[in-house]
Design an enzyme around this catalytic site. Structure first.
Site, mmCIF file in Angstrom:
data_model
loop_
_atom_site.group_PDB
_atom_site.id
_atom_site.type_symbol
_atom_site.label_atom_id
_atom_site.label_comp_id
_atom_site.label_asym_id
_atom_site.label_seq_id
_atom_site.Cartn_x
_atom_site.Cartn_y
_atom_site.Cartn_z
ATOM 1 C CD GLU A 1 45.602 37.002 37.480
ATOM 2 O OE1 GLU A 1 45.618 36.233 38.488
ATOM 3 O OE2 GLU A 1 45.446 37.789 37.621
ATOM 4 N N PRO B 1 44.028 45.070 20.825
ATOM 5 C CG PRO B 1 42.841 46.001 19.212
ATOM 6 C CD PRO B 1 43.860 45.860 19.860
ATOM 7 C CE LYS C 1 36.529 47.615 35.000
ATOM 8 N NZ LYS C 1 34.488 46.978 34.131
ATOM 9 N N GLY C 2 41.658 44.918 33.759
ATOM 10 C CA GLY C 2 42.367 43.725 33.403
ATOM 11 C C GLY C 2 42.313 42.871 32.590
HETATM 12 MO MO1 MOS Z 1 49.703 36.632 38.746
HETATM 13 S S1 MOS Z 1 48.397 34.849 40.305
HETATM 14 O O1 MOS Z 1 49.349 37.467 40.414
HETATM 15 O O2 MOS Z 1 51.029 36.373 39.202
#
Ligand code: MOS
Length: 755
Positions: free
Chosen positions: A717, A644, A713-714
């Site tokens: 971004e 976290p 997940k991720g």
């Molecule tokens: Mo990122 S733009 O998938 O390095």
């Protein structure tokens, strides 16, 4: 038998003591003490310095270079031009898959964009090489560059992003819009942006016969290794790429770039190790950027504010010679329910370098337009923008009709709104002022990013002293991957962090895939978990099949690995240490292998995305138009959170970039020369501390049983995607002005409204 344990991985990991812990970065001390060795810190014996000479024109040909003058300068060893460059085994303009860039490797005298490399000067010192590059005094035959998005002839790109269709439709959007009671249509413009990681692209290349060692930052080691091998016509195993630390990547260190290859070519030419580091301004061209967009959104609703049609059209640009098209419209596939959705694209070719992935490629540009349009539609319906988003909440993924593998977006909206105090928001704009008379506005944006996985591999070893090693060629570009992956690795082996060594950052380790697409933790994490489980399965087989073991007869399915011991699941008083098992079997070590990939069946059945909601407060000077973000609250749901502390840091980074997208970043290209006019961190504005206010990220609980066995997940971004729109919407709420050209600057906010 090993399959049984493999399939039991999630259960066995639930006992883990490392996953979920807010550990500090394992490389933190090295970073803050200067002990971390970045690519350009390497100095192999005999190393020379290479400096790029780059084109000052954007289109034309190099008519002359004064190689003699440069060569006469003291300390110059060689000038590499198209006349004497070493041969390559592959045409730099060849493109065999979407995951490669066409490269400028001095193949001819053409200039395709400003800052394109046109020669490489190699010298005993950096100073001599720099001076030599200046002495080349290039002359050009210059042609008028095409750099305006709205001027060139457009075409429909064959695909966007990495192979996504450039047209998609469900229902009939024109019918939906025609039947709508309320409609909006608006065009939003986003500018060219440059990645600007703190560490520029840099390479130290050393040949030993036909074997090559390179130190260079890379978000994908195996991919870089393969690209180098094919360009130079040598076996991949001859190429060692070392990338232990990256000073930021953001996408521009994903695909191998021309300047990196030029460093390797220079080393080949002079037969000595060579270091090549890009100057900041040289990163504005040859290593990718975020392409500009013009996005036209058309939305329509019924009397209750339910969307009946959503059309998202993007005009964008690629270079004249390559095919990366920013997939900005695709965000409209997933976010809001509508019986009719259409996405489409057109593109132009410009005399610029080729654009590439840049943090949330597609979603960042696309969501700032979509989130602005959704806000405009809410206003047209007289609805609170959060209520409008909830009115159009997608229970199924609109474009595919698939259920979401998990979607805690309602909780994100609720927890974020509560924390922010959203319910006190006046519906109309320009109704809040602070004590000093500044206009105050509140905006919301929805965040979304796909939960992707690539293919990855890992190796785990348990040694007879009970300690372990886990290896995977992963990249820590500052996001904390090594810490998070080591946490998974430790739990996978049932060891503490101290009992296990985690090795990473070089291409001679198992391929960990790409640190991109916010997929690295899922990809490399599943591989290391699998490697650990495989090693444990072999250990369990040794124990349960041996009548001298306390675990004899337990069966693999009934074994738990924890604290360096195997326990019978049904009777935890019966256990044995790894060391005892290996020593009795007279084995020095036992090895496990793991690999990961997206599950095609789960992918066919479910839409997989992370989500979030961002709330922003801005204050605007009513006379001067100066904009300040004063408060940001983001609430994000991204499946299982491995660490976290690091995830919160990723959310902060994304949110700060969202502020940057909305208010600061703008690569200015001179329409006459085609040159970037602000290729430096003085004039290419990014937020500094004073621009970033109180910032909070809420980690919303979410369990996902489909994305992968660990439920990851991720997070890398997603936070940029909601924030940019939230800030833009807050500016409208403060001022009543809707600025549709980004970034929203003081000038744009105060210029007279177009009629
Ligand atoms: Mo990122 S733009 O998938 O390095």
């Amino acid at each position: 038998m090993s399959e049984i344990v493999l399939s039991a991985t999630p259960a066995h990991l639930r006992h883990g003591s490392n996953i979920g812990q807010p550990l500090t970065r394992r490389d933190g001390i090295l970073k803050v003490t200067g002990g971390a060795r970045f690519a350009a810190d390497n100095h192999p014996p005999g190393m020379l310095y290479a400096v790029l000479a780059v084109s000052s024109v954007a289109r034309g040909r190099v008519a002359a270079l004064d190689v003699a003058a440069a060569k006469a300068h003291p300390g110059i060893v060689e000038i590499m031009t198209s006349a004497n460059k070493p041969p390559l085994a592959l045409d730099p303009d060849a493109k065999t898959n979407p995951f490669m860039r066409r490269l400028e490797l001095l193949q001819n005298d053409r200039v395709r964009y400003a800052n394109q490399p046109i020669a490489v000067v190699i010298a005993e010192t950096l100073e001599a090489a720099t001076e030599g590059a200046a002495l080349l005094s290039p002359r050009y035959e210059e042609e008028a560059p095409r750099v305006r998005l709205d001027a060139a002839e457009s075409f429909v790109p064959p695909a966007v992003g990495v192979g996504h269709p450039s047209e998609a439709e469900i229902g009939d959007v024109e019918t939906g819009l025609a039947g709508s009671l309320r409609r909006i249509e608006a065009t939003y413009e986003t500018p060219t942006q440059f990645h600007n990681p703190m560490e520029p692209h840099a390479i130290v290349a050393a040949w030993d016969g036909d074997a090559l060692t390179v130190d260079t930052p890379s978000q994908g080691l195996a991919m870089a290794q393969a690209r180098i091998a094919e360009l130079f016509g040598i076996p991949a195993e001859n190429v060692l790429v070392r990338s232990p630390f990256l000073g930021g990547g953001f996408g521009c260190k994903g695909l191998f770039t021309g300047p990196q290859v030029l460093g390797i070519m220079a080393a080949r030419l002079v037969g000595r190790p060579v270091k090549l580091v890009l100057r900041r301004e040289q990163m504005f061209g040859p290593v990718g950027h975020r392409a500009p967009t013009q996005q036209t959104l058309r939305l329509g609703t019924d009397a209750d504010g339910a969307l009946l049609g959503l059309s998202h059209h993007t005009r964008t640009a690629s270079s004249t010679f390559d095919d990366f098209f920013e997939p900005a419209s695709d965000v409209s596939h997933t976010l809001y329910a509508s019986p009719a959705i259409r996405t489409s694209y057109e593109a132009v070719r410009l005399d610029t370098g080729t654009p590439t992935f840049m943090r949330a490629p597609g979603e960042a540009s696309g969501s700032i337009a979509l989130e602005s349009a959704i806000d405009e539609m809410a206003e047209a319906c007289g609805m609170d923008p959060l209520a409008f988003r909830l009115r159009n909440y997608a229970e199924l993924e609109p474009i595919s009709g698939k259920p979401f593998s998990s979607k805690a977006l309602r909780a994100c909206y609720a927890e974020g709104a509560e924390r922010f105090g959203w319910k006190a928001r006046p519906l109309r704009p320009r109704e809040m002022r602070d004590a000093s008379g500044l206009l105050v506005g509140w905006g919301v944006g929805t965040a979304t990013f796909p939960a992707l996985m690539f293919q990855g591999q890992a190796r785990a070893v348990i040694r007879k002293d009970g300690t372990g090693i886990v290896e995977t060629g992963a990249q820590d570009m500052g996001q904390g991957a090594w810490t998070a992956l080591a946490q998974i690795a430790a739990d996978g082996l049932g060891l503490s962090m101290e009992q296990m060594e985690f090795r990473s950052g070089a291409s001679n380790l198992p391929d960990a895939g790409i640190a991109g697409g916010s997929a690295h933790t899922a990809t490399a994490g599943m591989a290391v978990a699998g490697a650990g489980a495989d090693a444990i399965a072999k250990l369990a087989a040794l124990a349960t099949g041996d009548e001298r073991s306390a675990l004899f007869g337990a069966g693999n399915a009934g074994v738990i690995a924890r604290d360096g011991r195997l326990f019978r699941r049904d009777d935890e008083s019966r256990s044995e240490s790894y060391a005892d098992i290996l020593n009795r079997a007279a084995l020095a070590e036992i090895e496990g292998r793991g690999s990961s990939a997206a599950d095609p069946i789960a992918q066919a059945n479910y839409a997989m995305h992370a989500h979030g909601a961002v709330f922003a407060e801005v204050k605007v000077d009513p006379e001067l138009g100066q904009i300040r973000v004063t408060r940001l609250v983001g609430a994000f749901a991204a499946g299982r959170i491995i660490n976290p502390r690091l995830v919160r840091s990723q959310y902060y980074g994304g949110m700060i970039w969202g502020v940057s997208f909305a208010l600061h970043e703008h690569g200015e290209i001179d329409p006459r020369s085609g040159r970037p006019m602000n290729p430096n961190l003085g004039e290419y504005h990014v937020p500094v501390n004073a621009d970033i206010p109180s910032i909070e990220a809420i980690l919303v609980a979410e369990e996902d049983r489909h994305v992968n066995a660990l439920g990851i997940k991720g997070v890398g971004e997603i936070a940029i995607t909601g924030t940019a729109g939230a800030v833009a919407n807050a500016v409208w709420h403060a001022t009543g002005r809707r600025i549709r050209r980004f970034p929203i600057t003081l000038e744009r906010l105060t210029e007279p409204a177009p009629r």
